[in-house]
Design an enzyme around this catalytic site. Structure first.
Site, PDB file in Angstrom:
ATOM      1  CD  GLU A 197      -3.033  -0.959   2.268  1.00  0.00           C
ATOM      2  OE1 GLU A 197      -4.233  -1.119   2.034  1.00  0.00           O
ATOM      3  OE2 GLU A 197      -2.581  -0.798   3.414  1.00  0.00           O
ATOM      4  CB  CYS A 225       5.237  -1.963  16.490  1.00  0.00           C
ATOM      5  SG  CYS A 225       6.984  -1.735  16.043  1.00  0.00           S
ATOM      6  CB  CYS A 262       2.096  -0.874  13.807  1.00  0.00           C
ATOM      7  SG  CYS A 262       2.241  -0.621  12.030  1.00  0.00           S
ATOM      8  CG  HIS A 305       6.343   4.841  19.261  1.00  0.00           C
ATOM      9  ND1 HIS A 305       5.837   5.986  18.685  1.00  0.00           N
ATOM     10  CD2 HIS A 305       6.628   4.010  18.219  1.00  0.00           C
ATOM     11  CE1 HIS A 305       5.792   5.841  17.378  1.00  0.00           C
ATOM     12  NE2 HIS A 305       6.275   4.665  17.064  1.00  0.00           N
TER      13      HIS A 305
HETATM   14  N1  SAH Z   1       8.959   0.700  10.325  1.00  0.00           N
HETATM   15  C1  SAH Z   1       9.222   2.112  10.195  1.00  0.00           C
HETATM   16  C2  SAH Z   1       8.463   2.724   9.042  1.00  0.00           C
HETATM   17  C3  SAH Z   1       6.961   2.765   9.249  1.00  0.00           C
HETATM   18  S1  SAH Z   1       6.583   4.366   9.749  1.00  0.00           S
HETATM   19  C4  SAH Z   1       8.922   2.811  11.498  1.00  0.00           C
HETATM   20  O1  SAH Z   1       8.260   2.208  12.346  1.00  0.00           O
HETATM   21  O2  SAH Z   1       9.369   3.928  11.697  1.00  0.00           O
HETATM   22  C5  SAH Z   1       4.993   4.288  10.387  1.00  0.00           C
HETATM   23  C6  SAH Z   1       4.843   5.242  11.526  1.00  0.00           C
HETATM   24  O3  SAH Z   1       3.511   5.182  12.030  1.00  0.00           O
HETATM   25  C7  SAH Z   1       5.762   4.875  12.664  1.00  0.00           C
HETATM   26  O4  SAH Z   1       6.223   5.989  13.339  1.00  0.00           O
HETATM   27  C8  SAH Z   1       4.807   4.079  13.518  1.00  0.00           C
HETATM   28  O5  SAH Z   1       5.258   3.963  14.810  1.00  0.00           O
HETATM   29  C9  SAH Z   1       3.542   4.896  13.406  1.00  0.00           C
HETATM   30  N2  SAH Z   1       2.361   4.140  13.784  1.00  0.00           N
HETATM   31  C10 SAH Z   1       2.205   2.802  13.796  1.00  0.00           C
HETATM   32  N3  SAH Z   1       0.971   2.465  14.199  1.00  0.00           N
HETATM   33  C11 SAH Z   1       0.326   3.618  14.448  1.00  0.00           C
HETATM   34  C12 SAH Z   1      -1.007   3.933  14.851  1.00  0.00           C
HETATM   35  N4  SAH Z   1      -1.882   2.970  15.081  1.00  0.00           N
HETATM   36  N5  SAH Z   1      -1.339   5.234  15.003  1.00  0.00           N
HETATM   37  C13 SAH Z   1      -0.446   6.202  14.726  1.00  0.00           C
HETATM   38  N6  SAH Z   1       0.815   5.972  14.311  1.00  0.00           N
HETATM   39  C14 SAH Z   1       1.199   4.692  14.184  1.00  0.00           C
END
Ligand code: SAH
Length: 327
Positions: free
Chosen positions: A83, A108, A111, A203
């Site tokens: 996506e 994570c 996510c 985080h």
């Molecule tokens: N794997 C890398 C690239 C993905 S970035 C990374 O984690 O940085 C995606 C971003 O969205 C990351 O900062 C992640 O922590 C954040 N993210 C993940 N799930 C989320 C959610 N449910 N709400 C808001 N942000 C989220």
């Protein structure tokens, strides 16, 4: 398009060396297909259309959010889901959120991508084809590697794609790679010539909580990750953006803001607080809680902004990419 296949096909056809660049520059400027490439001989255009698919990806689904955000679900030739998102801002900025992997091997807890089965690393061409899809719709000027996957686990292909982004109109300075804190990748990015921005998904400001919500923290603990970011800053002289998703009752308390301000040097880091986008497992902090958290950071001299949420109504927002209903 598969750029290696393009090169091989042109070589086999005995074409002059400049031809691949010519074809690429049309594609990079948003050409709809080979037929649009008027300075490429017609017979060759027909041959390319036969033997080198114009994109390595096929569009499976496209969703349009009320705020102008577009999310596209693609499949690779071997049926992997990918996506990518186009975000349109009122000031005219057009930003692409690209995926580096189909799915993600990290888990994570907040996510949605982490809950989906990991597919594989994407090739540079598959990464570029996400961008080219949107480039055919309109001009774009920013790219963030914040889609599916951990870009630092596929850095060769991500950097190869970055090399070509300026041809689409996206400079390296307007390109950002986000990581969970994959230290070898951070160090490698610090060594590239390209002035690409680094974003760190932090985080939590303590190891116990961070390991609980981001298991990768056991492999690369907080202090080591922050040290790698400081090395990056020393090498590149660019602020590192820290992403901090606001989870009610988990990481949004006053003491946690103080602790965060304590571990982040304002000369190196700037914080971007992210309102949690629902994925099922948590409650997001309220706007008041987010503002209060931000105020504490600023009182401690740390710059902090709150990320504008885009595309939530089509599950295109941060952490919501999960290719629902597909492989
Ligand atoms: N794997 C890398 C690239 C993905 S970035 C990374 O984690 O940085 C995606 C971003 O969205 C990351 O900062 C992640 O922590 C954040 N993210 C993940 N799930 C989320 C959610 N449910 N709400 C808001 N942000 C989220």
């Amino acid at each position: 398009m598969d750029l290696e296949r393009l090169q091989r096909t042109l070589d086999d056809a005995g074409q002059p060396a400049f031809r691949a660049g010519q074809v690429w520059s049309w594609a990079a400027r948003g050409a709809a297909g080979y037929e649009a490439m008027t300075d490429v001989p017609a017979a060759l255009r027909a041959q390319l259309a036969e033997s080198v698919p114009f994109s390595t990806l096929t569009v499976v689904e496209e969703a349009h959010a009320r705020d102008g955000t577009v999310k596209t679900l693609f499949h690779t030739a071997d049926g992997r889901a990918v996506e990518a998102v186009l975000m349109r801002y009122r000031d005219g900025r057009r930003s692409l959120c690209l995926s580096s992997q189909s799915g993600c091997p990290l888990t994570c807890t907040f996510c949605a991508t982490g809950a989906m089965k990991f597919g594989r690393n994407l090739t540079a061409s598959e990464i570029l084809d996400q961008a080219l899809h949107f480039r055919r719709i309109e001009d774009v000027d920013h790219v963030v590697f914040m889609g599916m996957g951990e870009p630092m686990m596929n850095l060769d292909h991500v950097l190869a794609a970055c090399e070509r982004l300026p041809d689409l109109g996206v400079t390296h300075r307007r390109t950002a790679i986000s990581t969970v804190g994959w230290i070898p990748g951070i160090d490698r990015l610090a060594k590239t010539e390209m002035p690409i921005r680094l974003a760190l998904s932090l985080h939590a400001a303590d190891d116990a909580l961070r390991s609980q919500i981001m298991p990768v923290n056991d492999r690369y603990p907080l202090a080591d990750v922050l040290e790698a970011c400081r090395r990056f800053h020393a090498a590149k002289r660019r602020l590192v953006f820290v992403e901090y998703v606001m989870l009610a009752g988990v990481n949004d308390r006053y003491e946690q803001a103080v602790a965060l301000a304590k571990v982040l040097d304002p000369k190196v880091f700037k914080v971007n607080l992210i309102p949690y986008n629902p994925t099922g497992s948590y409650d997001g902090s309220s706007p008041d809680a987010i503002n209060a958290f931000r105020a504490v950071l600023e009182e401690h001299g740390l710059r902090a902004t709150v990320r504008l949420t885009r595309g939530r109504d089509i599950a295109a927002a941060c952490g919501q990419l999960a290719a629902a209903g597909s492989s």
